[in-house]
Design a protein around this motif. Sequence first.
Motif, PDB file in Angstrom:
ATOM      1  N   ASN A 199       2.649   1.041   1.771  1.00 58.26           N
ATOM      2  CA  ASN A 199       2.694   0.208   2.975  1.00 58.26           C
ATOM      3  C   ASN A 199       4.011  -0.551   3.042  1.00 58.26           C
ATOM      4  O   ASN A 199       4.178  -1.543   2.380  1.00 58.26           O
ATOM      5  N   PRO A 200       4.953  -0.050   3.793  1.00 59.54           N
ATOM      6  CA  PRO A 200       4.815   1.033   4.744  1.00 59.54           C
ATOM      7  C   PRO A 200       5.344   2.376   4.235  1.00 59.54           C
ATOM      8  O   PRO A 200       6.242   2.447   3.415  1.00 59.54           O
ATOM      9  N   ASP A 213       7.437   1.285   0.241  1.00 60.85           N
ATOM     10  CA  ASP A 213       6.809   0.403  -0.743  1.00 60.85           C
ATOM     11  C   ASP A 213       5.848   1.269  -1.544  1.00 60.85           C
ATOM     12  O   ASP A 213       5.431   2.337  -1.077  1.00 60.85           O
TER      13      ASP A 213
END
Length: 392
Positions: A199-200, A213
Motif C-alpha cells: 500500500n500503495p 511500500d
Amino acid sequence: MNIHEYQAKKLFRSFGIPVPVGGVARTSEEVVQQAAKLRAGTLVVKAQIHAGGRGKAGGVLTADGPEAARRHAERLLGNVLVTRQTGPEGRVVRSVLIEEGQNIEHEYYVAVMLDRATRRPVILVSPDGGMDIEEVAANTPGHLFKLGVDPLWGLRDYEARCLAAFLGFSGKRLHFCAGILQKLFTLYQSCDAALVEINPLILTTEGNLLALDAKLNLEENALFRHPDLKALEDPEERDPLEVQAERHGLNYIRLNGNIGVMVNGAGLAMATMDLIKQAGGEPANFLDVGGGADAGKIAAGFRIIMSDPKVEAIFVNIFGGILRCDLLAEGVVMATRETDVSVPLIVRLQGTNAEEGQRILQKSGLLFTVAKDLHAAAKHIAGVGYHEHSRQ
Ligand code: GDP
Ligand code: MN
C-alpha cells in the motif's frame, strides 16, 4: 514478527515483484553512498520503523538530490517518529531507505492475510490505495474486493485476472498485474506469512506497476522453518520487556492498562483479563507463567511486571493443579522479598493445597490482600487500579 520495509522489498524482488531501486542507510555517510548509486533526479527518504502511517507523519520525504536526502535523513535518524500506528510514544528511527522517486499515476491497495472466520487465506484489493485506506474500508467498502483463496490451489490465473480487472486494468497491464498478485500470494505461502501488504501498489506515469511500500508480518510459530527470515528480526524494534520474558520462558505480552496480572495457564490468563475488564479495570499485560513455574520464574515475572511504569496494582491468580499452591505461595513470597513490590498486590490461590498456600502468604508479613473469590478479587483490583489512577 514484523520486518522492515527495505527487507520486505528485497524479498519482493526475489519473488519477481517489482519495487523501486534503493538501499538502506544508518548514517548520513551511508545516505550519500546509497544516493550515489541511484539515478539522478528525485529521491525518496523513508523512515524504517515497524509501523505504518509514516507518510502522514513526515516519515516519507522527497529530496531533489543526494545533499537534500542527507539533510532529510539527518532529521529522521536517531529521532522519534510518532505515527497513528506507533502510539504516542513513537518509535526511534534507526535506519532510512533511500529510493529513486516515482511519478505516481494511481495508487492501489493489495494484501494477503489469514481469514480466521473462513480458515483460509484471503486476498484483498482496492483501486483506492494510499494513505487513506482505513477510510475506504469504513466508508466505501464496495471499493474493496475480498477473495478467499484455496491454500492447495493457490491464487488461480482466472482469479488473479478477475482481481486485476476489479482494479481497472485491461490488456497487457491486466496480465502483468495478475502476475504480481500471484507472486505475492506465492510469497505469502512460501514465507508462512500472517500478512503481506502493498500500500500503495502504483501505476507510474510511464506505465509501470510497482510496489511502492511493503509490509510483511511473519507467523512466529512457523519461523523455525525459516532461519533466513528469522535472521531479519530487529531486536531494537521489539518491546524490551517481551524480549526479557522470552529469555525466561514466560509468555508475556504488554498491554495498555495499569493492572499487572500473573497467572498460570493461558486460558486462565484470558479469563482473568476478561474479569478485570468486566470489573472496569484495564490489564497492563498478559502473563502466563506456565505449568512448570518455580520461584525463579515467578521472580522474573514480577521483575518484568514491575518494570512497566504503568503498573499500579498486581493481581496474582494461580490455580494449583500439577503445581501445588503451597509451593507457589513460597515462590511468590520469595519473589516479592527479592523484588521491591511497591504497589498493591492481590493474590488468589485455588486448587491443590490452596489453604496451606494462603497460610504461607499471610504468615509472610508481606502486604498481600488474599482473595478467595475471583469476582471479588477482580472488583477489588479494578478499584485499586482505578483509585491509584485517578489520584494522578
Ligand atoms: P506509509 O505512510 O508508512 O504507509 O508509507 P508509504 O511507503 O506508503 O508512503 C506514503 C506515501 O508517500 C505514498 O502513498 C505515496 O503517496 C508517497 N510516496 C512514497 N514514495 C513516493 C515516490 O517515490 N514518489 C511520490 N510522488 N510519492 C511517493
Ligand atoms: Mn504504505
